[in-house]
Design an enzyme around this catalytic site. Structure first.
Site, PDB file in Angstrom:
ATOM      1  N   LYS A 172      71.243   8.631  -6.520  1.00 21.43           N
ATOM      2  CA  LYS A 172      70.965   9.532  -5.146  1.00 21.43           C
ATOM      3  C   LYS A 172      72.010   9.190  -4.449  1.00 21.43           C
ATOM      4  O   LYS A 172      72.196   8.362  -3.703  1.00 21.43           O
ATOM      5  CB  LYS A 172      69.578   9.123  -4.474  1.00 21.43           C
ATOM      6  N   GLU A 248      73.617  -4.086  -0.905  1.00 19.44           N
ATOM      7  CA  GLU A 248      74.913  -4.284  -0.277  1.00 19.44           C
ATOM      8  C   GLU A 248      74.632  -3.459   1.260  1.00 19.44           C
ATOM      9  O   GLU A 248      74.598  -2.437   1.321  1.00 19.44           O
ATOM     10  CB  GLU A 248      75.783  -3.824  -1.096  1.00 19.44           C
ATOM     11  N   CYS A 282      82.389  -1.133   5.085  1.00 22.98           N
ATOM     12  CA  CYS A 282      81.340  -1.991   5.401  1.00 22.98           C
ATOM     13  C   CYS A 282      81.880  -3.258   5.692  1.00 22.98           C
ATOM     14  O   CYS A 282      81.379  -4.272   6.636  1.00 22.98           O
ATOM     15  CB  CYS A 282      80.434  -2.241   4.299  1.00 22.98           C
ATOM     16  N   GLU A 384      76.265  -3.400  14.331  1.00 24.24           N
ATOM     17  CA  GLU A 384      77.420  -2.761  13.691  1.00 24.24           C
ATOM     18  C   GLU A 384      77.497  -1.208  14.211  1.00 24.24           C
ATOM     19  O   GLU A 384      76.571  -0.293  14.377  1.00 24.24           O
ATOM     20  CB  GLU A 384      76.644  -2.464  12.554  1.00 24.24           C
TER      21      GLU A 384
HETATM   22  P1  NAD Z   1      72.202   4.991   4.840  1.00 22.13           P
HETATM   23  O1  NAD Z   1      71.208   3.645   4.921  1.00 22.13           O
HETATM   24  O2  NAD Z   1      71.647   5.830   6.017  1.00 22.13           O
HETATM   25  O3  NAD Z   1      72.190   5.796   3.806  1.00 22.13           O
HETATM   26  C1  NAD Z   1      72.494   5.434   2.329  1.00 22.13           C
HETATM   27  C2  NAD Z   1      71.667   6.081   1.373  1.00 22.13           C
HETATM   28  O4  NAD Z   1      70.142   5.660   1.423  1.00 22.13           O
HETATM   29  C3  NAD Z   1      71.829   7.628   1.378  1.00 22.13           C
HETATM   30  O5  NAD Z   1      71.827   8.030   0.130  1.00 22.13           O
HETATM   31  C4  NAD Z   1      70.393   7.789   2.000  1.00 22.13           C
HETATM   32  O6  NAD Z   1      70.224   9.419   1.852  1.00 22.13           O
HETATM   33  C5  NAD Z   1      69.575   6.927   1.438  1.00 22.13           C
HETATM   34  N1  NAD Z   1      68.378   6.628   2.149  1.00 22.13           N
HETATM   35  C6  NAD Z   1      68.049   6.538   3.519  1.00 22.13           C
HETATM   36  N2  NAD Z   1      67.052   6.411   3.725  1.00 22.13           N
HETATM   37  C7  NAD Z   1      66.100   5.876   2.787  1.00 22.13           C
HETATM   38  C8  NAD Z   1      64.877   5.650   2.364  1.00 22.13           C
HETATM   39  N3  NAD Z   1      64.077   5.516   3.380  1.00 22.13           N
HETATM   40  N4  NAD Z   1      64.586   5.506   1.144  1.00 22.13           N
HETATM   41  C9  NAD Z   1      65.490   5.555   0.094  1.00 22.13           C
HETATM   42  N5  NAD Z   1      66.763   6.053   0.446  1.00 22.13           N
HETATM   43  C10 NAD Z   1      66.939   6.308   1.660  1.00 22.13           C
HETATM   44  O7  NAD Z   1      73.617   4.471   5.225  1.00 22.13           O
HETATM   45  P2  NAD Z   1      74.729   5.557   5.451  1.00 22.13           P
HETATM   46  O8  NAD Z   1      74.572   5.715   6.913  1.00 22.13           O
HETATM   47  O9  NAD Z   1      74.938   6.336   4.434  1.00 22.13           O
HETATM   48  O10 NAD Z   1      76.140   4.285   5.174  1.00 22.13           O
HETATM   49  C11 NAD Z   1      76.625   3.397   6.170  1.00 22.13           C
HETATM   50  C12 NAD Z   1      76.024   1.949   5.995  1.00 22.13           C
HETATM   51  O11 NAD Z   1      76.256   1.510   4.803  1.00 22.13           O
HETATM   52  C13 NAD Z   1      76.458   1.031   7.011  1.00 22.13           C
HETATM   53  O12 NAD Z   1      75.634   0.204   7.531  1.00 22.13           O
HETATM   54  C14 NAD Z   1      77.216   0.224   6.271  1.00 22.13           C
HETATM   55  O13 NAD Z   1      77.642  -1.180   6.509  1.00 22.13           O
HETATM   56  C15 NAD Z   1      76.586   0.193   4.653  1.00 22.13           C
HETATM   57  N6  NAD Z   1      77.806  -0.273   3.676  1.00 22.13           N
HETATM   58  C16 NAD Z   1      77.466  -1.330   3.049  1.00 22.13           C
HETATM   59  C17 NAD Z   1      78.275  -1.785   2.039  1.00 22.13           C
HETATM   60  C18 NAD Z   1      78.342  -3.206   1.163  1.00 22.13           C
HETATM   61  O14 NAD Z   1      78.618  -3.067   0.336  1.00 22.13           O
HETATM   62  N7  NAD Z   1      77.729  -4.099   2.137  1.00 22.13           N
HETATM   63  C19 NAD Z   1      79.090  -0.631   1.653  1.00 22.13           C
HETATM   64  C20 NAD Z   1      79.264   0.486   2.426  1.00 22.13           C
HETATM   65  C21 NAD Z   1      78.560   0.773   3.232  1.00 22.13           C
END
Ligand code: NAD
Length: 480
Positions: A172, A248, A282, A384
């Site tokens: 997804k 992550e 991230c 963040e």
């Molecule tokens: P997000 O959590 O909003 O979304 C990530 C994914 O999860 C998307 O595909 C979204 O549609 C899905 N999603 C959202 N709510 C959900 C739910 N309730 N159930 C299932 N799926 C759901 O994150 P974002 O805004 O896309 O990305 C930015 C974030 O990602 C930042 O916090 C960043 O630090 C983190 N990040 C972490 C790493 C790491 O390796 N630790 C790497 C990259 C990004």
């Protein structure tokens, strides 16, 4: 008519139930319309994955999977320009960055996973009484949920080891960046993966494809990259079935600069760690602790680098910095620019919206922001922001620096800058994070453990750590 991005289920592209817009953040134009999957399409994808595991895909030997992964890596390189265009249209990131980092790493992710499985033996323990050996079975159907900041890189980081170890995946991608995951389906199919081994469903989180996937009764594990809050929601969703998760999540990463550091190299490294991908990695640094004697010099050096950033057309080689991913994300980042002001922070550079050409008016552009003059508990030091921002604070002693850097609920990454090697090792190891860099940032060996502690995640991936998450060992004990 605009392009349409479909779901990929059981080896076929299929429509969804409604369409949503995939918007180019450079100018707000429509890249494509995306077919959102409803619960029944997610169900078909999970069933297709299960059928693949019980059929042709499940019969692939490890050697055949290794060969397939190498063909996928070759396929990514053969379609390099298509993937590059898809990533740039979805994210607006500069061509140099997408070339060097995103698409190149996608191929490397498949090769690293192939190498890992190619070199795999069996854990065995022999005594006079018994021979124990553990066989590793794939976890099964793995849900892969990924964010928008490094769409293809983060997706392949998970899909490659999952396929290498014999799992079938239902992916997804983020609603903001649906293109490259869909294109990858063509490459994986052309490389010879049986139908159902790799599936893609599009949509959002709650009440949409993300939730349907995490609550599906026939998924065996979830690997997720994204916000800490979303990780928590997913944990709740999978709790009734006690599914394994690999998370992550977010970060509020610190850099610690000692007065004996090579300052030119340090400012260079800090600039990379704050501004890369418009701060949307991230691992990006958002807190910088600088030993008092060199504070002014480091702050001035970084402020100068902030002023040198160039915004504009991602294909123009002089562009260093793209927009934020969306207007919604820009609103969030700008709200922190206002919070910084309310908290009495002193602005060292940037802090607004840059002037861009008329053709980019509809884009989600933002200037970087560098602050100082707040306490370690200020919101801009604790939450963040995920933009091109950092707050600089002075410190006097090593103990103080470690205490300040570790004062956070997150625990993803840190960078330590010093020419005193024993202090460097000592402080890098004292950082309560998953990854600590010394005199560098984001230098990666794909076999090393990647992940975070606290609010930054659960578990590690990379090398044997991926192997452990994507397989279940069964120990066989033979009496002798
Ligand atoms: P997000 O959590 O909003 O979304 C990530 C994914 O999860 C998307 O595909 C979204 O549609 C899905 N999603 C959202 N709510 C959900 C739910 N309730 N159930 C299932 N799926 C759901 O994150 P974002 O805004 O896309 O990305 C930015 C974030 O990602 C930042 O916090 C960043 O630090 C983190 N990040 C972490 C790493 C790491 O390796 N630790 C790497 C990259 C990004």
């Amino acid at each position: 008519m605009s392009r349409v991005i479909q779901n990929f289920v059981g080896g076929r592209y299929v429509d969804g139930v409604d369409l949503f817009d995939d918007v180019n953040p450079v100018d707000g134009s429509l890249v494509a319309q995306v077919q959102a999957a409803d619960r029944s399409i997610v169900d078909q994808a999970v069933r297709a994955a299960r059928t693949a595991l019980e059929g042709a895909w499940g019969r692939f030997t490890a050697a055949e999977r290794v060969a397939l992964l190498r063909r996928i890596a070759d396929g990514i390189e053969a379609r390099f320009d298509d993937l590059l265009a898809a990533e740039i249209a979805d994210t607006g990131k500069p061509v140099a960055l997408a070339t060097e980092l995103d698409v190149t790493r996608a191929a490397a992710n498949f090769r690293a996973a192939a190498d890992l499985v190619a070199g795999l033996g069996v854990d065995s323990f022999l005594t006079e009484k018994a021979l124990n050996y553990a066989v590793r079975r794939p976890l099964g159907v793995v849900g892969v949920i990924v964010p928008w900041n490094l769409p293809l890189l983060l997706l392949t980081w998970k899909v490659a080891p999952a396929l290498a170890t014999g799992n079938a995946v239902v992916v997804k991608p983020s609603e903001d960046t649906p293109a490259s995951a869909t294109l990858l389906a063509e490459i994986i199919t052309e490389a010879g993966a049986p139908a159902g081994a790799y599936n893609v469903v599009h949509g959002f989180g709650p009440g949409s494809a993300g939730e349907y996937l995490t609550t599906h009764p026939d998924v065996d594990g979830i690997t997720f990259t994204g916000e800490s809050r979303t990780g928590s929601a997913i944990m709740k969703a999978v709790a009734p079935r006690v599914l394994p998760v690999s998370f992550e999540l977010g970060g509020k990463n610190a850099a610690v600069v000692f007065d004996d550091a090579d300052l030119e190299r340090t400012v260079d490294g800090l600039a990379r760690s704050v501004f890369t991908n418009t701060g949307q990695v991230c691992l990006c640094t958002e807190r910088i602790y600088v030993q008092r004697g060199v504070f002014d010099e480091v702050a001035a050096g970084l402020a100068k680098r902030a002023q040198e950033l160039r915004f504009g057309n991602p294909y123009d080689p002089s562009t260093t910095t793209g927009p934020l991913i969306s207007q919604a994300h820009r609103k969030k980042v700008l709200s922190y620019y206002a919070i910084a002001e309310q908290e009495g922070a002193q602005l060292l550079a940037g802090g607004g919206i840059p002037t861009v050409g008329d053709e980019f008016r509809g884009g989600s552009w933002i200037e970087p922001a560098l602050w100082t003059g707040v306490g370690n508990s200020a919101r801009i030091m604790q939450e963040e922001i995920f933009g091109p921002v950092a707050t600089l604070l002075p410190f006097d002693t090593e103990e103080e620096a470690v205490r300040l850097a570790n004062h956070t609920p997150y625990g993803l990454a840190a960078a330590v800058w010093t020419s005193n090697l024993s202090r460097g090792h000592r402080v890098a190891a004292a950082m309560r994070v998953g990854m600590s860099w010394l005199n560098t940032w984001y230098l990666r060996d794909l076999r090393s453990p990647f992940g975070g502690s606290g609010l930054s995640g659960i578990g590690r991936e990379g090398g044997v750590h991926s192997l452990h998450f994507y397989t279940e060992p069964t120990n066989v004990c033979v009496a002798l």
